[in-house]
Design an enzyme around this catalytic site. Structure first.
Site, PDB file in Angstrom:
ATOM      1  CE  LYS A  67      -5.692   1.828  -7.652  1.00 36.49           C
ATOM      2  NZ  LYS A  67      -5.098   0.723  -8.438  1.00 36.49           N
ATOM      3  CE  LYS A  91      -3.831  -2.684   2.252  1.00 34.91           C
ATOM      4  NZ  LYS A  91      -2.733  -3.351   1.507  1.00 34.91           N
ATOM      5  CE  LYS A 103      -4.385  -8.231  -3.964  1.00 35.10           C
ATOM      6  NZ  LYS A 103      -3.798  -7.062  -3.282  1.00 35.10           N
ATOM      7  CB  THR A 187       4.681  -0.496   0.141  1.00 33.69           C
ATOM      8  OG1 THR A 187       3.731  -0.494  -0.921  1.00 33.69           O
ATOM      9  CG2 THR A 187       4.174  -1.350   1.270  1.00 33.69           C
TER      10      THR A 187
HETATM   11  P1  NAD Z   1       8.659  -9.233  -2.654  1.00 39.89           P
HETATM   12  O1  NAD Z   1       8.339 -10.465  -3.428  1.00 39.89           O
HETATM   13  O2  NAD Z   1       9.377  -8.115  -3.307  1.00 39.89           O
HETATM   14  O3  NAD Z   1       9.500  -9.634  -1.334  1.00 39.89           O
HETATM   15  C1  NAD Z   1       9.116 -10.634  -0.443  1.00 39.89           C
HETATM   16  C2  NAD Z   1      10.304 -10.938   0.468  1.00 39.89           C
HETATM   17  O4  NAD Z   1       9.906 -11.910   1.438  1.00 39.89           O
HETATM   18  C3  NAD Z   1      11.508 -11.532  -0.261  1.00 39.89           C
HETATM   19  O5  NAD Z   1      12.690 -10.995   0.300  1.00 39.89           O
HETATM   20  C4  NAD Z   1      11.407 -13.019   0.082  1.00 39.89           C
HETATM   21  O6  NAD Z   1      12.658 -13.683   0.046  1.00 39.89           O
HETATM   22  C5  NAD Z   1      10.887 -12.929   1.477  1.00 39.89           C
HETATM   23  N1  NAD Z   1      10.305 -14.183   1.954  1.00 39.89           N
HETATM   24  C6  NAD Z   1       9.565 -15.083   1.274  1.00 39.89           C
HETATM   25  N2  NAD Z   1       9.288 -16.123   2.076  1.00 39.89           N
HETATM   26  C7  NAD Z   1       9.837 -15.834   3.279  1.00 39.89           C
HETATM   27  C8  NAD Z   1       9.879 -16.521   4.514  1.00 39.89           C
HETATM   28  N3  NAD Z   1       9.324 -17.718   4.674  1.00 39.89           N
HETATM   29  N4  NAD Z   1      10.522 -15.931   5.531  1.00 39.89           N
HETATM   30  C9  NAD Z   1      11.121 -14.731   5.377  1.00 39.89           C
HETATM   31  N5  NAD Z   1      11.116 -14.053   4.239  1.00 39.89           N
HETATM   32  C10 NAD Z   1      10.483 -14.608   3.197  1.00 39.89           C
HETATM   33  O7  NAD Z   1       7.270  -8.761  -2.061  1.00 39.89           O
HETATM   34  P2  NAD Z   1       6.866  -7.310  -1.524  1.00 39.89           P
HETATM   35  O8  NAD Z   1       6.243  -6.566  -2.624  1.00 39.89           O
HETATM   36  O9  NAD Z   1       7.971  -6.724  -0.726  1.00 39.89           O
HETATM   37  O10 NAD Z   1       5.684  -7.730  -0.531  1.00 39.89           O
HETATM   38  C11 NAD Z   1       5.934  -8.234   0.773  1.00 39.89           C
HETATM   39  C12 NAD Z   1       4.657  -8.159   1.584  1.00 39.89           C
HETATM   40  O11 NAD Z   1       4.212  -6.811   1.596  1.00 39.89           O
HETATM   41  C13 NAD Z   1       3.498  -8.991   1.013  1.00 39.89           C
HETATM   42  O12 NAD Z   1       2.708  -9.456   2.092  1.00 39.89           O
HETATM   43  C14 NAD Z   1       2.716  -7.976   0.215  1.00 39.89           C
HETATM   44  O13 NAD Z   1       1.365  -8.360   0.070  1.00 39.89           O
HETATM   45  C15 NAD Z   1       2.885  -6.767   1.111  1.00 39.89           C
HETATM   46  N6  NAD Z   1       2.628  -5.518   0.386  1.00 39.89           N
HETATM   47  C16 NAD Z   1       3.476  -5.093  -0.589  1.00 39.89           C
HETATM   48  C17 NAD Z   1       3.190  -3.917  -1.280  1.00 39.89           C
HETATM   49  C18 NAD Z   1       4.108  -3.381  -2.337  1.00 39.89           C
HETATM   50  O14 NAD Z   1       3.821  -2.286  -2.844  1.00 39.89           O
HETATM   51  N7  NAD Z   1       5.193  -4.040  -2.673  1.00 39.89           N
HETATM   52  C19 NAD Z   1       2.015  -3.193  -0.968  1.00 39.89           C
HETATM   53  C20 NAD Z   1       1.169  -3.644   0.043  1.00 39.89           C
HETATM   54  C21 NAD Z   1       1.494  -4.827   0.714  1.00 39.89           C
END
Ligand code: NAD
Length: 417
Positions: A67, A91, A103, A187
């Site tokens: 997954k 996880k 992945k 999340t």
């Molecule tokens: P997203 O693309 O929706 O949002 C990312 C955010 O980070 C944006 O606001 C962007 O502007 C900001 N960002 C980018 N570079 C930055 C920097 N240098 N400094 C500060 N902010 C910065 O992504 P997301 O889905 O919210 O994911 C964010 C993190 O959470 C990632 O590490 C992702 O792997 C993790 N994650 C997300 C999910 C999910 O369901 N969305 C699940 C597990 C883990």
């Protein structure tokens, strides 16, 4: 040269002794089962054929089908998908899900593609990896730059190849195509349930609990809204263009409106704050929700929060872990803090396989119960062995993997030597 996977495996090594994992099990977990590299030919709108590089890493499936998400990003490579697939293995184990870890990704900048090119790429990727995926073998989901629309195209392509609808082959689909209610904010919501539980156990009142959030995308925004609605003081938020702060607490809904209309929270009226400054703010809670490698050896000693909730994957380096641990900062590790997304993906898979659909209340209740129970288990292991929450989470995950391997004849049921 050390790889991303080598770095990820240092956490496994730290946990191995406490988990009493069998050496054979550890040996299995040091390498992925399979990494498929594919070339993906796509006809662009201008008639030119471009050939993209794609991957699917299937790390471990002893606990159930592989997954993990699929990302579209210019930096995607075999090393990255291997380490992310390892993380997914841990996880899914810590979340108690009957899944292994995987992945996938395509090396592409999706911002340079038209909608129809994106659709052709999504479908072509599925054709390339179709021999090794399926509802009982490997179940992909969204990740960086892939969303419910991309899952709709991928799921449809897979169904065409199978000759029948197979909704359980992908999760994160739009609700009318078999997606689960509650997947969109899962999340952030999962992280919020953990915040509620941790604040309660520490006796922190919401209106006295200051929170700084780095990253205002899917994970960060939903977490911020839920925390603010529950009365917590969200004092700073940022995105890639900078941040805004207010000691009395930001109006999160207003900030979300600014983000939608202006493209960045940095355009919101108020005091400016840089991403580096946000990490060092004096708050009770710091939530990295953007990128990996944000809290490092260089800035960990300046973190003044008492609790870090890692919504992002890999925001803290192993050296920074040691510094935070030494300073008494509790870190809820990514494999637990952001597990809400994969937990609701699992709910979607169960609903698809059983032909049922759950109410939003059922989804929220089951998500909260599962995360609160796992947090309690991790906290117990941490106090029993005097280790950090991260090491404790790896210990618990590794114990589950170890238990699953033993009846398979790996470790335990045969002599170690
Ligand atoms: P997203 O693309 O929706 O949002 C990312 C955010 O980070 C944006 O606001 C962007 O502007 C900001 N960002 C980018 N570079 C930055 C920097 N240098 N400094 C500060 N902010 C910065 O992504 P997301 O889905 O919210 O994911 C964010 C993190 O959470 C990632 O590490 C992702 O792997 C993790 N994650 C997300 C999910 C999910 O369901 N969305 C699940 C597990 C883990």
């Amino acid at each position: 040269m050390s790889t991303l996977l080598d770095e990820a495996l240092t956490r496994l090594d730290l946990a191995a002794g406490f988990a009493q994992a069998h050496p054979e099990v550890l040996a299995r977990l040091r390498r992925p089962r399979r990494v498929l590299e594919v070339s993906i030919p796509v006809r662009m709108d201008d008639g030119v054929l471009r050939v993209f590089e794609g991957y699917r890493c299937q790390y471990d499936d002893v606990r159930g089908p592989f997954k993990g998400g699929v990302r579209f990003h210019p930096e995607v490579g075999a090393d990255e998908v291997r380490s992310l697939a390892f993380w997914m293995t841990m996880k899914c184990a810590i979340a108690g899900l009957p899944f292994g870890g995987a992945k996938g990704g395509v090396r592409v900048d999706p911002r340079g593609l038209s909608r129809s090119e994106l659709e052709r790429l999504s479908r072509a990727y599925v054709r390339a990896i179709s021999p090794i995926i399926g509802p009982n073998t490997d179940v992909p989901a969204p990740d960086v730059a892939t969303n419910a629309q991309v899952m709709a195209w991928m799921s449809d392509e897979y169904s065409v190849l199978c000759g029948h609808r197979s909704p359980a082959a992908f999760t994160g689909k739009p609700v009318p195509l078999g997606g689960s209610l509650g997947r969109e904010d899962a999340t952030g919501r999962g992280g919020f349930y953990l915040l509620m539980e941790l604040a309660r156990s520490r006796g922190w009142l919401p209106d006295r609990t200051r929170i700084a959030i780095q990253g205002f995308g899917n994970a960060g925004q939903h977490f911020a809204s839920l925390a603010a609605d529950a009365g917590f003081r969200v004092v700073a938020v940022s995105d890639s263009r900078g941040g805004v702060c207010c000691a009395e607490g930001l109006d999160v809904e207003q900030v979300r409106r600014t983000k939608r209309s202006e493209g960045s929270v940095a355009a919101h009226p108020g005091d400016r704050i840089s991403n580096a400054e946000l990490l060092e703010l004096e708050t009770e809670v710091l939530v990295p929700a953007a990128l990996e490698g944000q809290i490092t050896r260089a800035n960990a000693a300046s973190v003044r929060a008492r609790l870090v909730i890692e919504l992002a994957n890999g925001p803290t380096t192993p050296e920074a872990d040691r510094i935070l641990d030494g300073a008494g900062v509790d870190v809820v590790p990514d494999i637990l803090a952001n597990a809400g997304g994969v937990i609701v993906s699992y709910f979607e898979w169960v609903q698809n396989l059983s032909g049922s659909s759950w109410t939003i209340e059922e989804v929220h209740g089951r998500l909260r119960d599962r995360l609160v129970a796992e947090l309690a288990g991790v906290t117990d292991v941490a106090s029993e062995h005097g280790v950090s929450l991260r090491t404790a989470a790896y210990v618990r995950a590794l114990r589950r993997l170890n238990e699953a391997y033993q009846p398979m004849g790996v470790g335990g049921s045969r002599p170690a030597s």
